[in-house]
Design a protein around this motif. Structure first.
Motif, PDB file in Angstrom:
ATOM      1  N   ASN A  98     -41.087   3.374  18.870  1.00  0.00           N
ATOM      2  CA  ASN A  98     -40.710   2.133  18.202  1.00  0.00           C
ATOM      3  C   ASN A  98     -40.528   2.333  16.696  1.00  0.00           C
ATOM      4  N   MET A  99     -39.850   3.403  16.336  1.00  0.00           N
ATOM      5  CA  MET A  99     -39.682   3.702  14.913  1.00  0.00           C
ATOM      6  C   MET A  99     -38.913   2.613  14.169  1.00  0.00           C
ATOM      7  N   LEU A 100     -37.914   1.994  14.818  1.00  0.00           N
ATOM      8  CA  LEU A 100     -37.195   0.929  14.127  1.00  0.00           C
ATOM      9  C   LEU A 100     -38.121  -0.260  13.871  1.00  0.00           C
TER      10      LEU A 100
ATOM     11  N   GLY B  99     -38.831   2.090  24.667  1.00  0.00           N
ATOM     12  CA  GLY B  99     -38.577   3.043  25.743  1.00  0.00           C
ATOM     13  C   GLY B  99     -38.846   2.474  27.131  1.00  0.00           C
ATOM     14  N   ARG B 100     -38.517   3.267  28.120  1.00  0.00           N
ATOM     15  CA  ARG B 100     -38.632   2.849  29.521  1.00  0.00           C
ATOM     16  C   ARG B 100     -40.058   2.493  29.906  1.00  0.00           C
ATOM     17  N   THR B 101     -41.024   3.260  29.421  1.00  0.00           N
ATOM     18  CA  THR B 101     -42.423   3.044  29.788  1.00  0.00           C
ATOM     19  C   THR B 101     -43.112   1.986  28.936  1.00  0.00           C
TER      20      THR B 101
ATOM     21  N   ASP C  60     -36.896  -3.953  21.666  1.00  0.00           N
ATOM     22  CA  ASP C  60     -37.124  -4.109  23.103  1.00  0.00           C
ATOM     23  C   ASP C  60     -36.020  -3.436  23.914  1.00  0.00           C
ATOM     24  N   THR C  61     -35.968  -2.123  23.829  1.00  0.00           N
ATOM     25  CA  THR C  61     -34.995  -1.366  24.601  1.00  0.00           C
ATOM     26  C   THR C  61     -35.704  -0.381  25.514  1.00  0.00           C
TER      27      THR C  61
END
Length: 160
Positions: A130-132, A123-125, A113-114
């Motif tokens: 979300n590869m991690l 990401g922002r959008t 959740d970044t």
């Protein structure tokens, strides 16, 4: 339901963060966190990699790993996902408590959740790769399969 994580000190899913204090042995060395391992691999085989490994905190390891004055290994873009996969699976194999936490997520989607990282997180959008999170789900599936095989004696049927 979706499981969101970000900070290493969040309960119960902070252990999913690369900054979580869950070290492991890999490639003949001790890595204090998966962030240390990941960032050092950008410079595998040179002195900067060892400097990152010995960084006092994962934040410092990340800063050193993002030092644009140091050239990245040539194949970095091609290998970075595999490097992250190795770090994550090794970390969760080394620590039963966090392995149990990961396995307890069942079939849920896991999202870093970044808003600042579109590649490793949402990401922002909110539409990041979300590869991690995807690597954590893959690791969960792999560990589940290994555990199931171990419980069933390798799940081999006797020959007749």
């Amino acid at each position: 339901m979706t499981i969101h994580f970000y900070a290493a000190d969040e309960v119960p899913y902070g252990c999913f963060s690369n900054f979580s204090d869950h070290g492991f042995d890999l490639d003949g060395a001790w890595w204090p966190t998966s962030e240390h391992y990941f960032q050092a691999q950008k410079f595998k085989g040179n002195r900067h990699a060892d400097l990152i490994r010995r960084a006092r905190t994962p934040l410092r390891a990340a800063e050193l790993g993002r030092d644009s004055s140091k050239p990245l290994r040539r194949d970095w873009e091609r290998v970075k996902d595999d490097v992250m996969r190795r770090a994550v699976v090794t970390k969760f194999r080394a620590h039963a408590d966090i392995r149990d936490t990961l396995l307890s997520t069942g079939e849920e989607k896991i999202v870093e959740d970044t808003t600042t990282d579109h590649y490793w997180g949402r990401g922002r959008t909110g539409n990041g790769k979300n590869m991690l999170g995807r690597i954590l789900v893959r690791t969960r599936n792999q560990l589940h399969a290994e555990l199931t095989a171990a419980l069933h004696g390798g799940s081999r049927r006797p020959r007749r």
